[in-house]
Design a protein around this motif. Structure first.
Motif, PDB file in Angstrom:
ATOM      1  N   THR A 135       0.836  -1.211   0.000  1.00 32.06           N
ATOM      2  CA  THR A 135       0.000   0.000   0.000  1.00 32.06           C
ATOM      3  C   THR A 135       0.866   1.254   0.000  1.00 32.06           C
ATOM      4  OG1 THR A 135      -0.127  -0.153   2.400  1.00 32.06           O
ATOM      5  CG2 THR A 135      -1.960  -1.080   1.152  1.00 32.06           C
ATOM      6  N   THR A 136       2.084   1.107   0.508  1.00 31.04           N
ATOM      7  CA  THR A 136       3.034   2.218   0.466  1.00 31.04           C
ATOM      8  C   THR A 136       4.174   1.824  -0.463  1.00 31.04           C
ATOM      9  OG1 THR A 136       2.518   2.848   2.737  1.00 31.04           O
ATOM     10  CG2 THR A 136       4.568   3.687   1.794  1.00 31.04           C
ATOM     11  N   TYR A 137       4.408   2.631  -1.450  1.00 34.08           N
ATOM     12  CA  TYR A 137       5.468   2.331  -2.405  1.00 34.08           C
ATOM     13  C   TYR A 137       5.935   3.634  -3.046  1.00 34.08           C
ATOM     14  CZ  TYR A 137       1.380   2.371  -5.512  1.00 34.08           C
ATOM     15  OH  TYR A 137       0.210   2.698  -6.160  1.00 34.08           O
ATOM     16  N   TYR A 138       7.070   3.535  -3.723  1.00 31.62           N
ATOM     17  CA  TYR A 138       7.634   4.685  -4.418  1.00 31.62           C
ATOM     18  C   TYR A 138       7.837   4.330  -5.884  1.00 31.62           C
ATOM     19  CZ  TYR A 138       8.746   6.513   0.217  1.00 31.62           C
ATOM     20  OH  TYR A 138       8.676   6.979   1.506  1.00 31.62           O
ATOM     21  N   LEU A 139       7.647   5.309  -6.721  1.00 36.66           N
ATOM     22  CA  LEU A 139       7.884   5.159  -8.153  1.00 36.66           C
ATOM     23  C   LEU A 139       8.982   6.129  -8.574  1.00 36.66           C
ATOM     24  CD1 LEU A 139       4.164   4.998  -9.163  1.00 36.66           C
ATOM     25  CD2 LEU A 139       5.798   3.140  -9.477  1.00 36.66           C
ATOM     26  N   PHE A 140       9.797   5.673  -9.503  1.00 39.43           N
ATOM     27  CA  PHE A 140      10.938   6.466  -9.944  1.00 39.43           C
ATOM     28  C   PHE A 140      11.048   6.438 -11.463  1.00 39.43           C
ATOM     29  CE2 PHE A 140      13.166   6.697  -5.820  1.00 39.43           C
ATOM     30  CZ  PHE A 140      12.560   5.660  -5.139  1.00 39.43           C
ATOM     31  N   TRP A 141      11.672   7.468 -11.993  1.00 38.97           N
ATOM     32  CA  TRP A 141      12.182   7.446 -13.352  1.00 38.97           C
ATOM     33  C   TRP A 141      13.669   7.785 -13.296  1.00 38.97           C
ATOM     34  CZ3 TRP A 141      10.378   6.011 -18.062  1.00 38.97           C
ATOM     35  CH2 TRP A 141       9.002   5.771 -18.176  1.00 38.97           C
ATOM     36  N   TYR A 142      14.436   6.990 -14.063  1.00 40.05           N
ATOM     37  CA  TYR A 142      15.868   7.230 -14.206  1.00 40.05           C
ATOM     38  C   TYR A 142      16.207   7.358 -15.687  1.00 40.05           C
ATOM     39  CZ  TYR A 142      16.920   5.967  -9.356  1.00 40.05           C
ATOM     40  OH  TYR A 142      16.998   5.929  -7.986  1.00 40.05           O
ATOM     41  N   LYS A 143      17.215   8.162 -15.956  1.00 34.00           N
ATOM     42  CA  LYS A 143      17.745   8.307 -17.313  1.00 34.00           C
ATOM     43  C   LYS A 143      19.129   7.677 -17.350  1.00 34.00           C
ATOM     44  CE  LYS A 143      19.219  11.982 -20.531  1.00 34.00           C
ATOM     45  NZ  LYS A 143      19.279  13.459 -20.740  1.00 34.00           N
ATOM     46  N   GLN A 144      19.402   6.917 -18.394  1.00 41.55           N
ATOM     47  CA  GLN A 144      20.722   6.321 -18.550  1.00 41.55           C
ATOM     48  C   GLN A 144      21.283   6.741 -19.913  1.00 41.55           C
ATOM     49  OE1 GLN A 144      21.183   1.938 -18.641  1.00 41.55           O
ATOM     50  NE2 GLN A 144      22.813   2.198 -17.125  1.00 41.55           N
ATOM     51  N   PRO A 145      22.121   7.760 -19.922  1.00 41.02           N
ATOM     52  CA  PRO A 145      22.739   8.187 -21.190  1.00 41.02           C
ATOM     53  C   PRO A 145      23.800   7.183 -21.626  1.00 41.02           C
ATOM     54  CG  PRO A 145      23.566   9.493 -19.351  1.00 41.02           C
ATOM     55  CD  PRO A 145      22.510   8.576 -18.791  1.00 41.02           C
ATOM     56  N   PRO A 146      24.366   7.364 -22.803  1.00 48.24           N
ATOM     57  CA  PRO A 146      25.379   6.413 -23.287  1.00 48.24           C
ATOM     58  C   PRO A 146      26.552   6.203 -22.332  1.00 48.24           C
ATOM     59  CG  PRO A 146      24.632   7.814 -25.062  1.00 48.24           C
ATOM     60  CD  PRO A 146      23.989   8.343 -23.821  1.00 48.24           C
ATOM     61  N   SER A 147      26.832   7.165 -21.486  1.00 44.96           N
ATOM     62  CA  SER A 147      27.933   7.010 -20.523  1.00 44.96           C
ATOM     63  C   SER A 147      27.645   5.908 -19.510  1.00 44.96           C
ATOM     64  CB  SER A 147      28.179   8.326 -19.794  1.00 44.96           C
ATOM     65  OG  SER A 147      27.006   8.723 -19.092  1.00 44.96           O
ATOM     66  N   GLY A 148      26.375   5.557 -19.324  1.00 49.18           N
ATOM     67  CA  GLY A 148      26.029   4.407 -18.482  1.00 49.18           C
ATOM     68  C   GLY A 148      25.534   4.726 -17.090  1.00 49.18           C
TER      69      GLY A 148
END
Lengths: 113, 114
Positions: free
Chosen positions: A30-43
């Motif tokens: 019932t409690t959670y977190y959502l994320f967005w991450y970016k991964q450029p070519p550098s990794g």
């Protein structure tokens, strides 16, 4: 078990187009977190946003905006007026009661000049 | 504090050799995580620590893998008798228990087993 689905695998747009990256999640917590991450070519994984399950307010940060809808278990990410520098792999991720981060498979975004 | 540091950045090893990677988390962070990422996939959870205690290990982690965080600060991940399938990017992340600032990832160690 937690699961994150990013149904789109690759998206190609022309600069200045708007683009939306979809994310659907599954969890019994019932409690959670959502994320967005970016991964450029550098990794390196670059943190973009964190949302907790009790905060359904949409968020805007410059050209980025996020739409969180618990009713459809979705947390979509829109880039407005895309730029070449936005080209990267974008991951949606979910963290629940056990603090373990579960990632989707990622969406490769290519922005052409 | 400059973030999460991982060493080495790249490692090439022959099949059958042992390798060890190091992760230095953000000093105030009491949780430390190891992930593995293969080409075209999202990072997969391997294990995590709270202070020096290893709280969870993934079923993906075979007996050839071991991780330690002896004093609750830096951590090491060792792979014994490496196999070609171990070739991947190994990512370390750290966080507070409260996740106040989310997870901070290091730049990763890219392992190539030849």
């Amino acid at each position: 078990a937690q699961k994150v689905t990013q149904a789109q695998t690759e998206i190609s747009v022309v600069e200045k187009e708007d683009v939306t990256l979809d994310c659907v999640y599954e969890t019994r917590d019932t409690t959670y977190y959502l994320f967005w991450y970016k991964q450029p070519p550098s990794g390196e994984l670059v943190f973009l946003i964190r949302r907790n399950s009790f905060d359904e307010q949409n968020e805007i940060s410059g050209r980025y905006s996020w739409n969180f809808q618990k009713s459809t278990s979705s947390f979509n990410f829109t880039i407005t007026a895309s730029q070449v520098v936005d080209s990267a792999v974008y991951f949606c991720a979910l963290s629940g009661a056990n603090s373990k981060l579960t990632f989707g498979k990622g969406i490769t975004l290519s922005v052409r000049p | 504090d400059t973030g999460v540091s991982q060493d080495p950045r790249h490692k090439i090893t022959k099949r059958g050799q042992n390798v060890t990677f190091r992760c230095d988390p953000i000093s105030e962070h009491n949780r430390l995580y190891w992930y593995r990422q293969t080409l075209g996939q999202g990072p997969e959870f391997l294990t995590y620590f709270q202070n020096e205690a290893q709280l969870e290990k993934s079923r993906l982690l075979s007996d050839r893998f071991s991780a330690e965080r002896p004093k609750g600060s830096f951590s090491t991940l060792e792979i014994q008798r490496t196999e070609q399938g171990d070739s991947a990017m190994y990512l370390c992340a750290s966080s507070l228990v409260s996740l106040t600032y989310g997870y901070t990832f290091g730049s990763g160690t890219r392992l190539t087993v030849v």
